[in-house]
Motif scaffolding. Structure first.
Motif, PDB file in Angstrom:
ATOM      1  N   LYS A 124      -7.290  -2.270  -1.446  1.00 23.96           N
ATOM      2  CA  LYS A 124      -7.149  -1.265  -0.388  1.00 23.96           C
ATOM      3  C   LYS A 124      -8.145  -1.527   0.731  1.00 23.96           C
ATOM      4  O   LYS A 124      -7.805  -1.479   1.910  1.00 23.96           O
ATOM      5  CB  LYS A 124      -7.431   0.126  -0.967  1.00 23.96           C
ATOM      6  CG  LYS A 124      -6.192   0.958  -1.067  1.00 23.96           C
ATOM      7  CD  LYS A 124      -6.511   2.391  -1.388  1.00 23.96           C
ATOM      8  CE  LYS A 124      -5.178   3.072  -1.537  1.00 23.96           C
ATOM      9  NZ  LYS A 124      -5.026   3.962  -2.591  1.00 23.96           N
ATOM     10  N   LYS A 125      -9.375  -1.811   0.337  1.00 25.74           N
ATOM     11  CA  LYS A 125     -10.431  -2.047   1.318  1.00 25.74           C
ATOM     12  C   LYS A 125     -10.077  -3.261   2.184  1.00 25.74           C
ATOM     13  O   LYS A 125     -10.213  -3.239   3.406  1.00 25.74           O
ATOM     14  CB  LYS A 125     -11.751  -2.279   0.586  1.00 25.74           C
ATOM     15  CG  LYS A 125     -12.961  -1.944   1.428  1.00 25.74           C
ATOM     16  CD  LYS A 125     -14.233  -2.044   0.598  1.00 25.74           C
ATOM     17  CE  LYS A 125     -15.111  -3.118   1.192  1.00 25.74           C
ATOM     18  NZ  LYS A 125     -16.155  -3.571   0.290  1.00 25.74           N
ATOM     19  N   HIS A 126      -9.608  -4.308   1.512  1.00 18.51           N
ATOM     20  CA  HIS A 126      -9.219  -5.523   2.224  1.00 18.51           C
ATOM     21  C   HIS A 126      -8.093  -5.215   3.220  1.00 18.51           C
ATOM     22  O   HIS A 126      -8.132  -5.651   4.374  1.00 18.51           O
ATOM     23  CB  HIS A 126      -8.769  -6.582   1.211  1.00 18.51           C
ATOM     24  CG  HIS A 126      -8.251  -7.828   1.852  1.00 18.51           C
ATOM     25  ND1 HIS A 126      -9.010  -8.604   2.701  1.00 18.51           N
ATOM     26  CD2 HIS A 126      -7.028  -8.427   1.791  1.00 18.51           C
ATOM     27  CE1 HIS A 126      -8.283  -9.635   3.129  1.00 18.51           C
ATOM     28  NE2 HIS A 126      -7.085  -9.536   2.596  1.00 18.51           N
ATOM     29  N   PHE A 179      -7.315  -2.263   4.620  1.00 14.82           N
ATOM     30  CA  PHE A 179      -7.770  -1.437   5.738  1.00 14.82           C
ATOM     31  C   PHE A 179      -8.648  -2.230   6.711  1.00 14.82           C
ATOM     32  O   PHE A 179      -8.590  -2.013   7.918  1.00 14.82           O
ATOM     33  CB  PHE A 179      -8.475  -0.171   5.235  1.00 14.82           C
ATOM     34  CG  PHE A 179      -7.498   0.852   4.737  1.00 14.82           C
ATOM     35  CD1 PHE A 179      -6.591   1.439   5.622  1.00 14.82           C
ATOM     36  CD2 PHE A 179      -7.444   1.223   3.407  1.00 14.82           C
ATOM     37  CE1 PHE A 179      -5.653   2.380   5.180  1.00 14.82           C
ATOM     38  CE2 PHE A 179      -6.506   2.140   2.951  1.00 14.82           C
ATOM     39  CZ  PHE A 179      -5.619   2.727   3.842  1.00 14.82           C
ATOM     40  N   ASN A 180      -9.435  -3.180   6.175  1.00 16.35           N
ATOM     41  CA  ASN A 180     -10.229  -4.026   7.071  1.00 16.35           C
ATOM     42  C   ASN A 180      -9.342  -4.890   7.960  1.00 16.35           C
ATOM     43  O   ASN A 180      -9.578  -5.016   9.156  1.00 16.35           O
ATOM     44  CB  ASN A 180     -11.164  -4.933   6.263  1.00 16.35           C
ATOM     45  CG  ASN A 180     -12.394  -4.172   5.805  1.00 16.35           C
ATOM     46  OD1 ASN A 180     -12.736  -3.143   6.381  1.00 16.35           O
ATOM     47  ND2 ASN A 180     -13.043  -4.660   4.772  1.00 16.35           N
ATOM     48  N   ASN A 234       0.823  -1.203   0.000  1.00 19.84           N
ATOM     49  CA  ASN A 234       0.000   0.000   0.000  1.00 19.84           C
ATOM     50  C   ASN A 234       0.865   1.264   0.000  1.00 19.84           C
ATOM     51  O   ASN A 234       0.487   2.292  -0.543  1.00 19.84           O
ATOM     52  CB  ASN A 234      -0.929  -0.004   1.220  1.00 19.84           C
ATOM     53  CG  ASN A 234      -1.891   1.164   1.201  1.00 19.84           C
ATOM     54  OD1 ASN A 234      -2.594   1.376   0.220  1.00 19.84           O
ATOM     55  ND2 ASN A 234      -1.910   1.940   2.266  1.00 19.84           N
ATOM     56  N   ALA A 271      -9.063  -0.520  -5.555  1.00 20.43           N
ATOM     57  CA  ALA A 271      -9.986  -0.127  -4.486  1.00 20.43           C
ATOM     58  C   ALA A 271     -10.308  -1.323  -3.580  1.00 20.43           C
ATOM     59  O   ALA A 271     -10.338  -1.195  -2.354  1.00 20.43           O
ATOM     60  CB  ALA A 271     -11.259   0.451  -5.089  1.00 20.43           C
ATOM     61  N   ASP A 272     -10.521  -2.493  -4.193  1.00 20.72           N
ATOM     62  CA  ASP A 272     -10.853  -3.687  -3.404  1.00 20.72           C
ATOM     63  C   ASP A 272      -9.685  -4.141  -2.536  1.00 20.72           C
ATOM     64  O   ASP A 272      -9.870  -4.526  -1.386  1.00 20.72           O
ATOM     65  CB  ASP A 272     -11.249  -4.848  -4.340  1.00 20.72           C
ATOM     66  CG  ASP A 272     -12.696  -4.709  -4.786  1.00 20.72           C
ATOM     67  OD1 ASP A 272     -13.417  -3.887  -4.163  1.00 20.72           O
ATOM     68  OD2 ASP A 272     -13.087  -5.396  -5.746  1.00 20.72           O
ATOM     69  N   LYS A 323     -26.084  -2.007   3.851  1.00 25.21           N
ATOM     70  CA  LYS A 323     -25.002  -2.956   3.592  1.00 25.21           C
ATOM     71  C   LYS A 323     -25.019  -4.057   4.656  1.00 25.21           C
ATOM     72  O   LYS A 323     -25.210  -3.779   5.838  1.00 25.21           O
ATOM     73  CB  LYS A 323     -23.666  -2.206   3.642  1.00 25.21           C
ATOM     74  CG  LYS A 323     -22.577  -2.917   2.909  1.00 25.21           C
ATOM     75  CD  LYS A 323     -21.289  -2.124   2.934  1.00 25.21           C
ATOM     76  CE  LYS A 323     -20.158  -3.096   2.801  1.00 25.21           C
ATOM     77  NZ  LYS A 323     -18.918  -2.647   3.354  1.00 25.21           N
TER      78      LYS A 323
END
Ligand SMILES: [Zn+2]
Length: 305
Positions: free
Chosen positions: A29-31, A33-34, A19, A26-27, A108
């Motif tokens: 990154k999301k993974h 950050f989660n 990162n 985007a996916d 969601k």
């Protein structure tokens, strides 16, 4: 002190470097950050469990297998009469409890952590029974983030809300517990069963050549760092933290080793990874000091002693 301390997963370490040094989708990154947020929540919970004064064995981040089924346990605590199992959630945005899921206000859907907890409890019980133990297991879902609210939360479920945490830890601390060698053996056995590497990690594709090079700040990962005139210290222009240049170079070496386990650590490749910010002479001296040199001259490389 935890009997089994929590360490950052290899996946999280690698994703943090990626990162910093390349553009993730985007996916991805999301993974990342989660994962990062989940880990931070677990570390927050560790700060609380470490304060327990009664006798117990704390096993953090235990990946076990019952039969062919793997299950990940955020925190397991062995007391005299019971085993406590914790599923830690670090949600910061409010959610609504629905029968078989959690839902955000925008609709969601999230998995109901109680399902996860029940599954883990079942599998742990199965594993313990196969090992000849018959100890009651108490499972809890911990919502660790102080800013989080779960709406319509059923009061009879083993859910600990942020506002209840303090009282809950006090209660946990007040239950009498004496440990014998039997408990220690069980703790050791469970740690020995821990599966080191999860096999289902899918990482983004990356290459040495396409990665952004340079020294980075240890705290905020920024590339905006300056080296002192004497060459000994590095300071971050973004967050102000300071670090020995040698330690920053050694972090670079660790990054290369983690990302490219087959790559030979040479002065040139470390020089390149550091973005030419420090001289080859300095890198060479440091590598010679900290690692074992293999081969001669131009073809020499370094391995851990
Ligand atoms: Zn910084």
């Amino acid at each position: 002190m935890a009997f089994k301390p929590r360490i950052e997963s290899k996946e999280l370490k690698i994703l943090r470097i990626l990162n910093t040094r390349m553009e993730l989708t985007a996916d991805e990154k999301k993974h990342y950050f989660n994962l990062k947020k989940g880990y931070e929540g677990e570390v927050q919970f560790d700060l609380l469990t470490e304060q327990l004064q009664n006798k117990c064995y704390i096993l953090n981040d235990l990946l076990l297998k019952a039969g062919n089924t793997s299950f990940q346990n955020d925190t397991v605590i062995l007391f005299q009469e019971t085993i406590h199992l914790f599923e830690v959630k670090n949600y910061e945005y409010d959610l609504i409890f629905k029968t078989n899921r959690l839902e955000s206000f925008s609709g969601k859907e999230y998995q109901n952590p109680l399902d996860q907890l029940n599954r883990n409890t079942l599998l742990l019980r199965q594993l313990l029974q196969n090992m000849g133990y018959n100890i009651p297991i108490k499972g809890y879902v911990i919502f660790i983030n102080p800013e989080f609210t779960l709406y319509q939360s059923p009061p009879n479920e083993p859910i600990i809300h942020p506002t209840q945490l303090k009282k809950f830890m006090k209660k946990l601390n007040s239950q009498p517990s004496k440990l014998s060698n039997k408990h220690k053996l069980l703790a050791e056995k469970l740690v020995s069963l821990h599966q080191v590497e999860s096999t289902y990690t899918v990482l983004p594709t990356y290459s040495f050549e396409r990665m952004r090079k340079g020294l980075t700040c240890e705290i905020c990962n920024s590339f905006e760092v300056s080296i002192s005139v004497s060459g000994g210290k590095m300071s971050c222009n973004d967050c102000g933290s300071e670090e020995e240049v040698e330690s920053a170079i050694l972090r670079c070496v660790e990054e290369i080793k983690l990302l490219f386990p087959d790559k030979k650590i040479t002065t040139n490749c470390v020089f390149e990874w550091c973005g030419g910010a420090v001289s080859k002479k300095k890198i060479n001296r440091l590598l010679t000091k900290k690692f074992k040199r293999m081969g001669q001259g131009k073809y020499s490389y370094y391995v851990s002693e």
